[in-house]
Each structure stands twice: as C-alpha cells, then as structure tokens.
Design a protein around this motif. Structure first.
Motif, short mmCIF file in Angstrom:
data_model
loop_
_atom_site.label_atom_id
_atom_site.label_comp_id
_atom_site.label_asym_id
_atom_site.label_seq_id
_atom_site.Cartn_x
_atom_site.Cartn_y
_atom_site.Cartn_z
N UNK A 256 -2.35 -2.46 -7.17
CA UNK A 256 -2.44 -3.15 -8.46
C UNK A 256 -1.90 -4.58 -8.33
N UNK A 257 -0.81 -4.73 -7.61
CA UNK A 257 -0.26 -6.07 -7.37
C UNK A 257 -1.23 -6.98 -6.65
N UNK A 258 -1.95 -6.42 -5.66
CA UNK A 258 -2.93 -7.21 -4.91
C UNK A 258 -4.06 -7.67 -5.82
N UNK A 259 -4.49 -6.81 -6.73
CA UNK A 259 -5.54 -7.20 -7.68
C UNK A 259 -5.06 -8.32 -8.60
N UNK A 266 -1.02 -12.34 -14.53
CA UNK A 266 0.35 -11.85 -14.67
C UNK A 266 0.40 -10.62 -15.58
N UNK A 267 1.51 -9.90 -15.46
CA UNK A 267 1.68 -8.64 -16.18
C UNK A 267 3.08 -8.57 -16.78
N UNK A 268 3.17 -8.00 -17.98
CA UNK A 268 4.45 -7.67 -18.61
C UNK A 268 4.40 -6.21 -19.03
N UNK A 269 5.55 -5.60 -19.22
CA UNK A 269 5.61 -4.19 -19.58
C UNK A 269 6.53 -3.97 -20.78
N UNK A 291 3.27 -11.96 -9.76
CA UNK A 291 2.43 -11.48 -10.86
C UNK A 291 3.19 -10.73 -11.96
N UNK A 292 4.37 -10.23 -11.68
CA UNK A 292 5.11 -9.46 -12.69
C UNK A 292 6.14 -10.36 -13.36
N UNK A 339 1.80 -13.23 -20.98
CA UNK A 339 1.19 -12.67 -19.76
C UNK A 339 -0.31 -12.50 -19.97
N UNK A 340 -1.03 -12.29 -18.88
CA UNK A 340 -2.46 -11.99 -18.98
C UNK A 340 -2.70 -10.55 -19.39
#
Length: 407
Positions: A256-259, A266-269, A291-292, A339-340
């Motif tokens: 998932x990180x590679x994608x 970028x990603x948020x949780x 990305x995170x 984030x995206x």
C-alpha cells in the motif's frame, strides 16, 4: 547441505517465549536449498548446550546457534565452545572497543560485565554485530561449521544476512526455486477451489501449498523446474488478479505504501477500536513519512466530535459503531490533514461492549478521498479475540485503500 538449528534459553523450554528465531532461520535456509534436518531448544545449562551442539553436529554440516552471547551469568555459549574446542577464551580488543563505542554513542556507561562479550574462543572467527553489543562467533568442529548468533531477533537476522547467507551461497547451488503469493479478501478454501485446475495441471513439476494468517492467505510454490514454476505463477496471477497483493517477503503495508508513493499521494487515519494499530503497521516499513501524514486515535465520542468534527447528533442517533460514524470520521481526518486519502475504523473488538444489534467483531471501515471517494464497509469478524479483531480490521482498511487506488 544438511543444517541444524540450535536455540538456547530457559525461556524457550518452559514455554514463556516462542522460538520465532528458529522458524525464521528454517524458512531462510530452506529458500537457500539447505536441508534443515533438526531444530533443538536447550536451557541455559552447560551440559544441555553441549549435548545440543554435539547432537546438531552429528547430523549436519552447518549449525546455526542463537542465544547465550550476552553479558549475564546464564549466557554460556562462548564457554561451551571453548571447552569443546579445548582452547582458552581470549579478550578480542576490537570487539571490546566496538562495545565501548556502542555505549558511548548512546551516552551510557558500559557495565564491566559487558567485557565478557568480547571474550572469544582462541582461533574462532569474530562476527561483528552492527546492531548490538554481542559479536557472533564462527568455529569449525570436524566437518561442521558453527555460526553462533545473538538471540535478539533483529540482531540475529542482520548477522544471518551478513555472514551465514553468503557462506551458504558459496557452497550450495540453487537446485530448487520458491515463490510466495500473498492474497487477501478471500477464504482459503475458496481460493484453492478457484485455482485447483491450474495446480493440477502443474502438479508433476511444482509443489503447491497454502497457509492462512488472520485474513491473509499465502500461496507457496516450490520446484526444480523454474520455467514450470514461473508458468504456474503467471497463471495464478491472471486468475486471481487483484486478490493478490504481493509476493515473497512483501507485506500489505509495504504494498500500500508503494502505491501511495508511486502516485505521490498521502494518507491520514482516524481510529477508534484499533487504538493506533493501523498507524503502527503503516509506519513499520522505513520511509513511511513519504506518504503517511499521521492519525487520530479517538476512543471517546468527545474526541470524535472535538478532533474529527463528527456531529454529536450523529453519535447519539447512530452510535459510534455505525456506518455514518465511520463515514464522518474519515471525512474529518481528510479535512483536518488535507491528505489525499483518509481511512477510519470503528467497531467492537470485545470481549465486552456488545449489544443485541451490535455484536463483538462488528467493525465499520470508512474511506474518503480528495477525488470524491466515500466508502464505508461493514465487517463481521466474529469473536476470535480482541487482538485478532483489531488486526483484521487494520489490514481490511489497508485493503480497501489498495482497491480504491487500483481501480
């Protein structure tokens, strides 16, 4: 080449610690076409360690031994080796300096007991440890090579790659080939049924097997005929498609990180029942900061409202474990971080907290994207235990994002 694994430590033989080192070593050696003939665990007693070594040597040309290289009284490997070789222990000055530098770099005084870690059987080869204080030791007894490595998994794995693996590769031609394909989103029996005809077609040349680990199914392929193995792998990938997320040592967070990195996104949780586990596994791979962006752990409704702007009326009407709550949490994380993508997890991990309408194992996972994506999926993981529910929820969230980026 035949090999034996010898692990030392009282904690292993009284059931307090699982010998994960041996499992890892057997897998690595098998992939190097080495035949592992036995795996022995012994306690921290000289006579038991000597018996274990003698037994291993009698069955193998290679022994990989872990543990017993520390500074305490129950770390006896170096003493047993010296006795078996009939030599003295000598202070290895370069190792002592390396140990002293290890502590100095951390602004800590070195305890005098650590000097014993630089005591090496006369004539033995010293194996530098880049990740800790205990150098490894390599000796030969008869026709058997013995590699003694630290018991700390991170140190052991690094030293295996530095010393044992190159030694094996110089002496063992590759006559067998191996491949693993990792899948998610399908049960083991359904997966096997889906590719059964492909497996039967190649059965004479390729060994096939599957293993299941909390929602992740791994397909193992092995054989001497590389072209046949490659052909079956291609056929399975074509048949299963996006059910496969990675191969060999790849993990779902890495994929998932590679994608995300490939897409420059970028990603948020936003987490409730997983309590930060999703963020933890996302940051296990190095370089995750590419990305995170980070996450919110909002266990209470108050924090869901204050930090993620989840409306209080929504929480009162639908509850924190609901489709609308998961949706609002994901949207809130997206807006707060810019984030995206944003993932949210809310559920009942158990063993308490369930109601007639909302049983243990019920989890809602939300996904929101800058591109307008809004998804919520309901999962029912049952009651396999709190830890399992949380882990399954975290990897299911990553798989939702993986599919969204791949569609």
């Amino acid at each position: 080449m035949n090999a034996a694994i010898l692990s030392t430590g009282d904690e292993l033989i009284i059931g307090k610690t699982l010998d994960t080192n041996a499992y890892w070593l057997i897998n690595q050696l098998t992939n190097l076409n080495v035949n592992v003939v036995c795996q022995i665990d012994v306690g921290d007693v000289k006579s038991e360690i000597r018996w274990g070594l003698e037994s291993a040597i009698s069955h193998a040309e290679l022994v990989v031994m872990t543990g017993g290289l520390g500074p305490t009284d129950d770390d006896l490997t170096r003493f047993v080796l010296a006795e078996m070789l009939g030599v003295e222990l000598l202070l290895h000055e370069p190792s002592l300096r390396q140990i002293e530098n290890f502590f100095a770099a951390r602004n800590r005084p070195m305890n005098e007991r650590n000097r014993v870690q630089a005591m090496i059987p006369q004539g033995a080869e010293v194996l530098d440890n880049p990740n800790g204080t205990a150098p490894g030791i390599k000796v030969s007894i008869g026709q058997c090579a013995i590699f003694c490595l630290p018991g700390v998994p991170r140190e052991m794995k690094g030293m295996f790659d530095l010393y044992v693996k190159p030694w094996v590769l110089e002496r063992t031609p590759q006559t067998h080939f191996f491949r693993k394909l990792h899948c998610i989103g399908i049960g083991e029996s359904d997966l096997v049924h889906k590719i059964d005809d492909l497996v039967r077609e190649h059965r004479s040349k390729v060994i096939f097997g599957t293993t299941a680990n909390e929602g992740i199914i791994s397909i193992g392929l092995a054989g001497k005929d590389k072209s046949a193995l490659d052909a079956l792998e291609r056929a399975i990938q074509l048949r299963l498609g996006n059910i496969i997320f990675g191969c060999d040592d790849q993990t779902l967070p890495e994929c998932v990180g590679a994608l995300l990195r490939q897409r420059r996104q970028t990603l948020a949780t936003a987490e409730s029942c997983t309590g930060g586990l999703l963020g933890k596994i996302l940051t296990d791979p190095p370089g995750a900061s590419d990305y995170y962006l980070g996450g919110f752990v909002c266990y209470s409704n108050t924090l869901k409202h204050n930090l993620l702007s989840v409306p209080e009326e929504l929480l009162i009407t639908h509850g924190a474990v609901s489709d609308p709550a998961a949706q609002a949490m994901a949207r809130g994380a997206l807006m707060k971080t810019n984030a995206d993508w944003a993932l949210s997890v809310t559920g009942i991990a158990g063993p308490t907290g369930e109601t007639a309408e909302k049983p243990v194992g019920l989890v809602y996972i939300g996904l929101a994207g800058k591109n307008g994506t809004q998804q919520v999926r309901e999962f029912r993981f049952g009651s396999p235990g709190r830890e399992v529910v949380r882990f399954r929820a975290a990897i299911s969230a990553l798989d939702m994002l993986r599919h969204a980026m791949s569609d």
